[in-house]
Design a protein around this motif. Structure first.
Motif, mmCIF file in Angstrom:
data_model
loop_
_atom_site.group_PDB
_atom_site.id
_atom_site.type_symbol
_atom_site.label_atom_id
_atom_site.label_comp_id
_atom_site.label_asym_id
_atom_site.label_seq_id
_atom_site.Cartn_x
_atom_site.Cartn_y
_atom_site.Cartn_z
ATOM 1 N N ILE A 202 -6.851 -16.274 15.227
ATOM 2 C CA ILE A 202 -5.362 -15.799 15.770
ATOM 3 C C ILE A 202 -4.280 -16.659 14.947
ATOM 4 C CG2 ILE A 202 -4.212 -16.207 17.416
ATOM 5 C CD1 ILE A 202 -2.816 -12.911 17.615
ATOM 6 N N SER A 203 -3.849 -16.541 14.282
ATOM 7 C CA SER A 203 -3.144 -16.965 12.987
ATOM 8 C C SER A 203 -2.244 -17.312 13.978
ATOM 9 C CB SER A 203 -2.750 -17.395 11.908
ATOM 10 O OG SER A 203 -1.916 -15.423 11.165
ATOM 11 N N ASP A 204 -0.551 -18.973 13.419
ATOM 12 C CA ASP A 204 0.080 -19.247 14.416
ATOM 13 C C ASP A 204 1.278 -19.169 12.837
ATOM 14 O OD1 ASP A 204 2.772 -19.298 15.470
ATOM 15 O OD2 ASP A 204 1.413 -21.082 17.242
ATOM 16 N N PRO A 205 2.415 -18.417 12.820
ATOM 17 C CA PRO A 205 2.856 -17.540 13.137
ATOM 18 C C PRO A 205 1.799 -16.255 13.123
ATOM 19 C CG PRO A 205 3.747 -17.427 10.872
ATOM 20 C CD PRO A 205 3.266 -18.700 11.645
ATOM 21 N N TYR A 206 1.705 -15.128 14.241
ATOM 22 C CA TYR A 206 0.467 -13.862 13.880
ATOM 23 C C TYR A 206 1.419 -12.443 13.328
ATOM 24 C CZ TYR A 206 -1.827 -9.986 14.800
ATOM 25 O OH TYR A 206 -3.024 -9.192 14.882
ATOM 26 N N PHE A 207 1.373 -12.130 11.992
ATOM 27 C CA PHE A 207 2.303 -10.891 11.381
ATOM 28 C C PHE A 207 2.459 -9.742 12.731
ATOM 29 C CE2 PHE A 207 5.527 -13.552 9.312
ATOM 30 C CZ PHE A 207 4.067 -14.327 8.658
ATOM 31 N N VAL A 208 2.746 -9.010 13.086
ATOM 32 C CA VAL A 208 2.364 -7.898 13.191
ATOM 33 C C VAL A 208 3.592 -6.220 12.093
ATOM 34 C CG1 VAL A 208 2.482 -5.757 15.127
ATOM 35 C CG2 VAL A 208 2.506 -8.021 15.969
ATOM 36 N N PHE A 209 2.631 -5.431 11.225
ATOM 37 C CA PHE A 209 2.933 -4.285 10.612
ATOM 38 C C PHE A 209 2.605 -2.998 10.405
ATOM 39 C CE2 PHE A 209 -0.830 -7.452 8.851
ATOM 40 C CZ PHE A 209 -0.691 -6.628 7.759
ATOM 41 N N THR A 210 3.709 -2.611 10.212
ATOM 42 C CA THR A 210 2.914 -1.376 9.772
ATOM 43 C C THR A 210 4.051 -1.067 8.233
ATOM 44 O OG1 THR A 210 3.506 0.942 10.655
ATOM 45 C CG2 THR A 210 4.142 -0.644 11.705
ATOM 46 N N TYR A 211 4.376 0.304 8.430
ATOM 47 C CA TYR A 211 5.019 1.176 7.040
ATOM 48 C C TYR A 211 5.243 2.092 7.763
ATOM 49 C CZ TYR A 211 0.835 4.010 5.287
ATOM 50 O OH TYR A 211 0.080 4.299 5.559
ATOM 51 N N ALA B 217 -2.786 -4.808 3.056
ATOM 52 C CA ALA B 217 -3.581 -4.210 4.175
ATOM 53 C C ALA B 217 -2.617 -3.079 4.367
ATOM 54 C CB ALA B 217 -3.278 -4.799 5.176
ATOM 55 N N ILE B 218 -1.346 -2.796 4.174
ATOM 56 C CA ILE B 218 -0.896 -1.607 3.741
ATOM 57 C C ILE B 218 -1.128 -0.888 2.651
ATOM 58 C CG2 ILE B 218 1.449 -1.102 3.162
ATOM 59 C CD1 ILE B 218 3.507 -3.099 4.700
ATOM 60 N N THR B 219 -1.273 -1.369 1.658
ATOM 61 C CA THR B 219 -1.324 -0.668 0.581
ATOM 62 C C THR B 219 -2.904 0.504 1.116
ATOM 63 O OG1 THR B 219 -0.425 -1.324 -0.919
ATOM 64 C CG2 THR B 219 -2.251 0.188 -1.522
ATOM 65 N N SER B 220 -3.686 -0.470 1.272
ATOM 66 C CA SER B 220 -4.936 -0.059 1.897
ATOM 67 C C SER B 220 -4.954 2.077 3.289
ATOM 68 C CB SER B 220 -5.917 -1.179 2.277
ATOM 69 O OG SER B 220 -7.806 -0.413 3.083
ATOM 70 N N GLN B 221 -4.122 1.320 3.711
ATOM 71 C CA GLN B 221 -3.943 1.965 4.661
ATOM 72 C C GLN B 221 -3.162 3.030 4.815
ATOM 73 O OE1 GLN B 221 -1.612 -0.070 7.673
ATOM 74 N NE2 GLN B 221 -2.727 -1.863 8.282
ATOM 75 N N ALA B 222 -2.424 2.976 3.406
ATOM 76 C CA ALA B 222 -2.025 4.501 3.294
ATOM 77 C C ALA B 222 -3.027 4.938 1.987
ATOM 78 C CB ALA B 222 -0.583 3.588 1.892
ATOM 79 N N CYS B 223 -3.837 4.044 1.365
ATOM 80 C CA CYS B 223 -4.684 5.162 0.715
ATOM 81 C C CYS B 223 -5.949 4.961 1.162
ATOM 82 C CB CYS B 223 -5.101 4.050 -1.040
ATOM 83 S SG CYS B 223 -3.816 3.608 -1.497
ATOM 84 N N THR B 224 -6.429 4.918 2.576
ATOM 85 C CA THR B 224 -6.789 6.104 3.130
ATOM 86 C C THR B 224 -7.143 7.133 3.732
ATOM 87 O OG1 THR B 224 -7.779 3.295 3.973
ATOM 88 C CG2 THR B 224 -8.846 5.110 5.316
#
Length: 291
Positions: free
Chosen positions: A98-107, A236-243
């Motif tokens: 995991i990367s540091d900082p770690y980003f948690v995201f949604t939309y 990643a957000i665009t991919s989720q929205a287009c899935t």
């Protein structure tokens, strides 16, 4: 569909996940910042990101960290309920890599209009302590903290640029510091019943007397997202929205060839049915049952 893995590979995987937490030198500090939305005025967008940053994210596992958010219109009563809401837990995050900082995201798709808003976001965690009881030697507690940030969406104003967040030129730099959550972890204990703790093998011990440290008195910048992470989050957000089979026509989804489209639908079908994993370990063989 059933996959079989040899027990030594499973053991190696489990040990690598556990070692990622045990390798932390205590005491250690975990910080959580709301990256966006943030105080300020921004142009409306079809896909409005909700982004949190976690520093020292390996500690999020023994803390069993989770997020919830509700967005309200400024001029509407709270009793009408949130205009948009959601939640995120980190149960399936691979903390061994995991990367540091770690980003948690949604939309959310609901803020593509002009208005004044406020977001109430919550970070929740669990921690443990030793007890004199031989029957229940470890006691687990649940805590959370709510924060509020006001913001405005208005046509003709600047577009959100995650890559510029918290940089020296960011005019809103420092706003997220006012709602930062800091947890001071002094150690960890073995979880007596991991299945009651989202499968966590260890739980965090927090420093007394207060689990939450007050924000620093000076307004300083939080985590910089940077161009690479901002691009990854946006993609990643665009991919989720287009899935899916009912995508929003206002979302600019990438075009794909017929063969790629067919493969994509196959993937969507598999993602739709693989909603949870059940692992059973016995007689040297692990069955991963995908339902």
């Amino acid at each position: 569909m059933v996959l079989l893995l040899t027990s030594w590979r499973v053991a190696a995987t489990i040990l690598s996940c556990i070692s990622a937490v045990k390798a932390i030198e205590f005491p250690a500090t975990l910080d959580v910042d709301l990256i966006y939305p943030r105080n300020g005025t921004f142009a409306p967008t079809v896909l409005t990101p909700i982004v949190f940053a976690i520093r020292n994210p390996q500690l999020a596992k023994p803390l069993d960290l989770s997020f919830q958010w509700d967005i309200y219109k400024e001029d509407e009563p709270v009793s009408d309920g949130p205009f948009s809401s959601g939640n995120k837990d980190l149960q399936w995050v691979d903390f061994s890599n995991i990367s540091d900082p770690y980003f948690v995201f949604t939309y959310t798709k609901k803020l593509n209009v002009e208005d004044s808003w406020w977001i109430r976001w919550e970070v929740a965690w669990r921690n443990c302590s030793e007890t004199p009881s031989t029957l229940y030697p470890v006691e687990i507690s649940f805590s959370h903290r709510n924060n509020v940030v006001e913001f405005t969406t208005k046509n003709g104003t600047k577009q959100l640029d995650l890559a510029s967040v918290n940089t020296p030129d960011d005019e809103t730099c420092g706003n997220v510091t006012d709602t930062r959550v800091t947890l001071n972890v002094t150690g960890s204990l073995d979880t007596p019943h991991p299945y009651k703790y989202d499968g966590r093998e260890t739980c965090a011990i927090l420093a007394p007397p207060s689990n939450v440290t007050a924000p620093p008195p000076t307004r300083t910048c939080g985590v910089e997202v940077g161009a690479s992470a901002a691009s990854s989050i946006s993609a990643a957000i665009t991919s989720q929205a287009c899935t899916g089979f009912a995508t929003d026509p206002n979302v600019a989804c990438p075009t794909e060839s017929p063969s790629s489209a067919m493969k994509s639908k196959d993937v969507q079908f598999l993602e739709g049915i693989a909603t949870w994993l059940e692992m059973l370990v016995f007689t040297g063989v692990t069955y991963i049952h995908i339902v």
